[in-house]
Structure formats: structure tokens, C-alpha cells
Design an enzyme around this catalytic site. Structure first.
Site, PDB file in Angstrom:
ATOM      1  N   ASP A   1       0.877  -1.167   0.000  1.00  0.00           N
ATOM      2  CA  ASP A   1       0.000   0.000   0.000  1.00  0.00           C
ATOM      3  C   ASP A   1       0.918   1.222   0.000  1.00  0.00           C
ATOM      4  OD1 ASP A   1      -2.506  -1.365   0.221  1.00  0.00           O
ATOM      5  OD2 ASP A   1      -2.041  -1.761   2.314  1.00  0.00           O
TER       6      ASP A   1
ATOM      7  N   ASP B   1     -13.758  -3.536  -1.655  1.00  0.00           N
ATOM      8  CA  ASP B   1     -13.520  -3.254  -0.242  1.00  0.00           C
ATOM      9  C   ASP B   1     -14.851  -3.338   0.488  1.00  0.00           C
ATOM     10  OD1 ASP B   1     -10.857  -2.751  -0.848  1.00  0.00           O
ATOM     11  OD2 ASP B   1     -11.167  -0.593  -1.080  1.00  0.00           O
TER      12      ASP B   1
END
Length: 252
Positions: A11, A130
Site C-alpha cells: 500500500d 472493499d
């Protein structure tokens, strides 16, 4: 039986690898290029690179950093963050990505999945989902780095993405992310049963047993994790040897 995959995730924010809990409280986890090289050496099956602020900052993915990471890899490389057009995908594939991960743009305009699959082939197109659980609504899909609730049912959206031509689903449980309490077996299993394409489980890995559970109980095709790898809590090689000993087919 197909081998299962272990996938570290980078990330990236402002050129650095970061990690938080439930998408918040980010801390520095190192240089993405150095981490990529390390994971390739250690036997990762693939690598995922997510530019986590690209969408909210209304910009495209950091191409130069993708190119630098790709130079260190001899394993499949998936890139996501800020991808919204055919041109974005083309630029990433030309600069070292093997697959692209789309999220917010696909939810805004689902036809984008169809267009990208036709242009580049389903094998290149990963749809990232998500999901967050609430007692009132169950598992729903969020966008913009987890800040916006689309109110779409997670399983229904994953099924639609597969039908539109996605080649793979990257399912992240926001409720489990960074907690190290284990993957969300219920929603992962429900999605895996609902589609005929591979499902990558993400969010919550903290022990080797968690990977065993997500493969055996939820039928995930791959397990993705970040902090346990970044900070040396679990080695990729030892994890794969453990899973192989548990009867889960691995590439060693």
C-alpha cells in the site's frame, strides 16, 4: 488441484509503503522497491501494488514508481489506484504491470469492466472490492479508500464484476484489515461460491492458521497480506512450507 498463492501487498502513499488498521492510522513500512525485491527473493507468488491515495487525490497511479518496482520482479505484478480509463491501463501494462486492479471507477461506471476485458483480456483485469460489515446491512462495498459507502451488497457486486469480464477479484474486508484477527471467512466464502473466477482474500491475516482457514474453509484462491510480511512477523517461505504440510498445494 490448483496451487494456492501467497501475495504480499504494497500500500503506497507519497512514494512509501504504509500500513494501517481498518484503512486508518497509517505508519511507514519501508521503500516499495526494496520490499518488492525482497518478496521476489523470498518466494512470493505475486505482488500487488496499490496507490492508496490516487483516487481521493484525483490523479493517476505513480507510473515511475511502478516501473522501478517492476524492474525488481520476476513474478506477476498487479497495480491499482486511480485507474479509470483504457489509457490508464495501457500505460501501466506498458510500464511493467501484468494486471491492473480497478475499484472506484468500476463502481462508478460498471461498463468499464466490460471495456477493459474486451481490450486487454480478462486475465489482466482484477476488480478490487472493499467490504465492511454492519449488523444493519451486512457486507457492503465501500470506495474512495474506504470513505464512501456505495450501499451495494458485496456478494452481488462481486458476481456482477465477474459476469462483466473481471478475471479475478481482490476482496478486502475493511472490518478485519490490519487487526490480525483472521480473514473474513463468511464473506470470502460467499463470494468464492458465487463466482467462477479466482478470489484473493485480503484483510486480517495475523497467523499461519489464518491462511489455512481462508484456503480450506472459504475456498479462497490466494491470500494477501501486508504488515505480517513487511515487519518480518511471518516469512513467506515458512508460511508456504507450513501450508504445504497442512495439505494445501503450494509452489515451493
Amino acid at each position: 488441484m490448483l496451487t494456492k498463492r501467497i501475495i504480499p501487498c504494497l500500500d503506497v502513499k507519497d512514494g512509501r509503503t504504509v500500513k494501517g488498521v481498518q484503512f486508518e492510522g497509517l505508519r511507514d513500512a519501508g521503500d516499495p522497491v526494496a520490499l518488492a525485491a525482497r518478496y521476489a527473493r523470498e518466494g512470493a507468488d505475486e505482488l500487488v501494488f496499490l496507490d492508496i491515495t490516487a483516487t481521493n487525490q484525483k490523479r493517476t497511479t505513480l507510473i515511475h514508481l511502478v516501473r522501478d518496482v517492476a524492474r525488481e520482479l520476476d513474478i506477476p505484478f498487479t497495480v491499482g489506484g486511480g485507474i479509470g480509463t483504457v489509457a490508464d491501463v495501457e500505460a501501466l501494462l506498458m510500464n511493467g504491470a501484468d494486471k491492473v486492479s480497478i475499484n472506484s471507477a468500476a463502481l462508478h461506471r460498471p461498463e468499464l469492466i466490460d471495456e477493459l476485458a474486451r481490450r486487454f483480456g480478462s486475465q489482466c483485469i482484477v476488480v478490487a472490492a472493499d467490504a465492511r460489515y454492519t449488523a444493519q446491512a451486512g457486507w457492503q462495498i465501500y470506495t474512495r479508500a474506504g470513505t464512501h459507502n456505495t450501499e451495494r451488497d458485496a456478494v452481488a457486486w462481486c458476481r456482477e464484476a465477474a459476469e462483466r469480464g473481471a478475471g479475478e477479484l481482490l476482496l478486502t474486508s475493511m472490518s478485519n484489515d490490519g487487526t490480525k484477527d483472521g480473514f473474513a471467512l463468511d464473506v470470502t466464502g460467499a463470494v468464492a461460491r458465487a463466482v467462477s473466477i479466482p478470489v484473493v482474500a485480503s484483510g486480517g491475516a495475523g497467523t499461519m492458521a489464518h491462511f489455512t482457514q481462508v484456503f480450506q474453509q472459504a475456498q479462497a484462491h490466494a491470500g494477501l497480506a501486508a504488515s505480517i510480511f513487511h515487519f518480518g512477523e511471518i516469512g513467506i517461505r515458512e508460511l508456504k512450507e507450513h501450508l504445504q504440510a497442512e495439505g494445501i498445494p503450494m509452489r515451493l
